[in-house]
Design an enzyme around this catalytic site. Structure first.
Site, mmCIF file in Angstrom:
data_model
loop_
_atom_site.group_PDB
_atom_site.id
_atom_site.type_symbol
_atom_site.label_atom_id
_atom_site.label_comp_id
_atom_site.label_asym_id
_atom_site.label_seq_id
_atom_site.Cartn_x
_atom_site.Cartn_y
_atom_site.Cartn_z
ATOM 1 N N GLY A 106 36.567 37.240 33.412
ATOM 2 C CA GLY A 106 36.772 35.974 32.694
ATOM 3 C C GLY A 106 37.720 35.026 33.416
ATOM 4 N N ARG B 110 47.090 33.000 27.907
ATOM 5 C CA ARG B 110 46.200 33.930 27.211
ATOM 6 C C ARG B 110 46.684 34.119 25.780
ATOM 7 N NH1 ARG B 110 42.620 38.076 28.978
ATOM 8 N NH2 ARG B 110 43.188 37.855 31.170
ATOM 9 N N GLY C 23 37.790 68.420 25.337
ATOM 10 C CA GLY C 23 38.259 67.164 25.908
ATOM 11 C C GLY C 23 39.565 67.248 26.683
ATOM 12 N N GLU C 24 40.231 68.412 26.685
ATOM 13 C CA GLU C 24 41.490 68.520 27.429
ATOM 14 C C GLU C 24 41.221 68.649 28.931
ATOM 15 O OE1 GLU C 24 43.779 71.711 25.695
ATOM 16 O OE2 GLU C 24 44.063 70.616 23.815
ATOM 17 N N ASP D 200 43.286 37.483 43.000
ATOM 18 C CA ASP D 200 44.001 38.036 41.839
ATOM 19 C C ASP D 200 44.266 39.516 42.092
ATOM 20 O OD1 ASP D 200 45.227 37.949 39.401
ATOM 21 O OD2 ASP D 200 43.421 37.511 38.238
ATOM 22 N N LYS E 142 47.352 29.293 33.713
ATOM 23 C CA LYS E 142 46.530 30.006 32.721
ATOM 24 C C LYS E 142 47.414 30.484 31.579
ATOM 25 C CE LYS E 142 45.431 34.560 33.123
ATOM 26 N NZ LYS E 142 44.858 35.798 33.659
ATOM 27 N N SER F 146 39.004 42.385 35.690
ATOM 28 C CA SER F 146 38.547 43.291 34.638
ATOM 29 C C SER F 146 37.201 42.778 34.111
ATOM 30 C CB SER F 146 39.612 43.380 33.541
ATOM 31 O OG SER F 146 39.155 44.185 32.491
ATOM 32 N N THR F 147 37.219 41.888 33.143
ATOM 33 C CA THR F 147 35.951 41.339 32.624
ATOM 34 C C THR F 147 35.412 40.224 33.514
ATOM 35 O OG1 THR F 147 37.068 39.623 31.341
ATOM 36 C CG2 THR F 147 36.733 41.760 30.255
#
Ligand code: R5P
Length: 292
Positions: free
Chosen positions: A223, A191, A35-36, A216, A189, A220-221
């Protein structure tokens, strides 16, 4: 100047190099079985000014270690000046300690990039001014509005109202609105810092019969933008288009936004994207030639 094409930004690096008539330094990269990460510069750069272009796309943590390795390799191999060009600066949203016990990760990354050997830092639409505070070196925060507005103007959105999903994004919306010859507004907004849930208040501005661009920095999601569309639709705009700089588009973000009622989603090529993109290469090339 030579352009070191980070593994997460090979296409964008080529676009920038072409515009600057610069030679590319390709990077050999692999991940070891455990994984490196491994990177290697495939050409000498001694005595030259270099720009390492490496966006922090997903998986962000692996992209970060590659960035640090490349900056360090450039410095260790005698580059005269190393500019870290990070089109999407991940972790910029963690620009402060929201809850006790957290780290300010944006600041931590700034220190690591400096320690790796960077002399200057360049990014595109960093999340906030605070996220750039930790850099003890010259910083350039490129505004992507000029290229995004070109696309929106092609879509006949001149004069559209540009809506920021929260107050923190209003300056960015104002910049885009300036190019569009429209007005900028902001939703309100909040959060929940533990659950991540967002609450958006009703719009206190008028968009009836108008074209609206929701703008924006990051999707990401999806939402935030979806909530914004739902609220604005109650105010009867004639068109709704979504634009962002960094399209992370996690999971079904794209479907959610389209289903909510966005005619189109425009983003830039700071990240590999599944939506229509405009390139920030000319903006990066211009800033690099200015600072060379
Ligand atoms: C937050 O302040 C950012 O500017 C974006 O609004 C946010 O990261 C978008 O996330 P999501 O698409 O998951 O709502």
């Amino acid at each position: 100047m030579r352009i070191i094409a980070g593994p997460t930004s090979t296409v964008l690096s080529r676009r920038v190099a072409e515009l600057l008539h610069s030679r590319i330094v390709d990077v050999e990269s692999k991940v070891f079985p455990d994984g490196e990460s491994y990177v290697r510069l495939t050409a000498p750069i001694r005595g030259e000014g270099v720009a390492v272009i490496q966006t922090l796309s997903r998986p962000q943590d692996a992209s970060i270690i590659q960035l640090l390795q490349l900056v360090s390799a450039a410095e260790e191999h005698g580059a005269m000046k190393v500019t870290a060009v990070v089109p999407y600066f991940a972790y910029a949203r963690q620009d402060k300690r929201f809850l006790e016990g957290e780290a300010v990760t944006a600041g931590l990354l700034a220190r690591l990039i400096k320690e790796a050997g960077a002399d200057a830092f360049m990014t595109v639409d960093a999340h906030s001014v605070d996220s750039m505070k930790g850099f003890d070196m010259p910083v350039t925060n490129i505004d992507a509005s000029p290229v995004i507005s070109e696309k929106l103007l092609e879509m006949k959105l001149n004069g559209a109202s540009v809506v920021a999903p929260d107050v923190g994004a209003l300056d960015r919306a104002r910049s885009l609105a300036g190019f569009m010859k429209g007005e900028a507004f902001s939703m309100r907004k909040s959060r929940d810092r533990t659950t991540g849930e967002i609450v958006m208040a009703d719009a206190d501005f008028d968009v009836a019969g108008k074209s609206v661009v929701i703008f924006d920095d990051v999707i990401s999601t999806g939402g935030t933008v979806t909530e914004c569309i739902k609220i604005l639709r109650r105010h009867n705009p004639s068109r709704i288009v979504v634009a962002c700089v960094h399209a992370l588009m996690v999971g079904n973000a794209l479907d959610r936004i389209v289903a909510a009622g966005s005619e189109e989603i425009i983003s830039t090529d700071t990240l590999p994207s599944t939506v229509k993109t405009v390139s920030v290469a000319p903006l990066i090339a211009e800033e690099l030639s200015r600072s060379a």
